[in-house]
Design a protein around this motif. Sequence first.
Motif, mmCIF file in Angstrom:
data_model
loop_
_atom_site.group_PDB
_atom_site.id
_atom_site.type_symbol
_atom_site.label_atom_id
_atom_site.label_comp_id
_atom_site.label_asym_id
_atom_site.label_seq_id
_atom_site.Cartn_x
_atom_site.Cartn_y
_atom_site.Cartn_z
ATOM 1 N N THR A 87 37.995 -20.468 -41.732
ATOM 2 C CA THR A 87 38.404 -20.763 -40.363
ATOM 3 C C THR A 87 39.297 -22.001 -40.363
ATOM 4 O O THR A 87 39.196 -22.841 -41.265
ATOM 5 N N PRO A 88 40.135 -22.143 -39.352
ATOM 6 C CA PRO A 88 40.959 -23.356 -39.272
ATOM 7 C C PRO A 88 40.113 -24.629 -39.227
ATOM 8 O O PRO A 88 40.482 -25.648 -39.806
ATOM 9 N N THR A 132 43.653 -19.825 -43.745
ATOM 10 C CA THR A 132 43.222 -19.655 -42.364
ATOM 11 C C THR A 132 44.001 -18.498 -41.725
ATOM 12 O O THR A 132 45.044 -18.099 -42.251
#
Length: 139
Positions: A87-88, A132
Amino acid sequence: MPRIQGVLETALYVTDMARARAFFENVMELTAFTADHRFTAYEAGPSSVLLLFQQGSTQETVTLPHGMGTIPPHDGTGRVHLALAITPEALAEWEDQLAAHDVPIEGRTHWPKGGESLYFRDPDGHLLELATPGVWPNY
């Protein structure tokens, strides 16, 4: 035509299983769900498995117990690449994790659709990427 549902397994061939397991378990924080002298299997996200094979140990057909069948020979050499989805929000944590284990980041990419990638190597020299969303049209 039937459609492919995804990549189920990705395999890396390693020269030192203990060293590779230490890296993937301590640095990457993966948990092995099965292992023996020639391979280790890790969950690498939903419906995805990362397999480590001891180089040279899978060159003969494996006959599975209880009439389950056989696995044909396979092997590989050289440095390969694989990308793992993150995930970012996890990007900075991964940078800290790699730094804490003295794993140098070899490259960074900021993709046009907003994705970011960090590149580094495992002990066998394989190029690992943490990516990401926004790298590919489907990710």
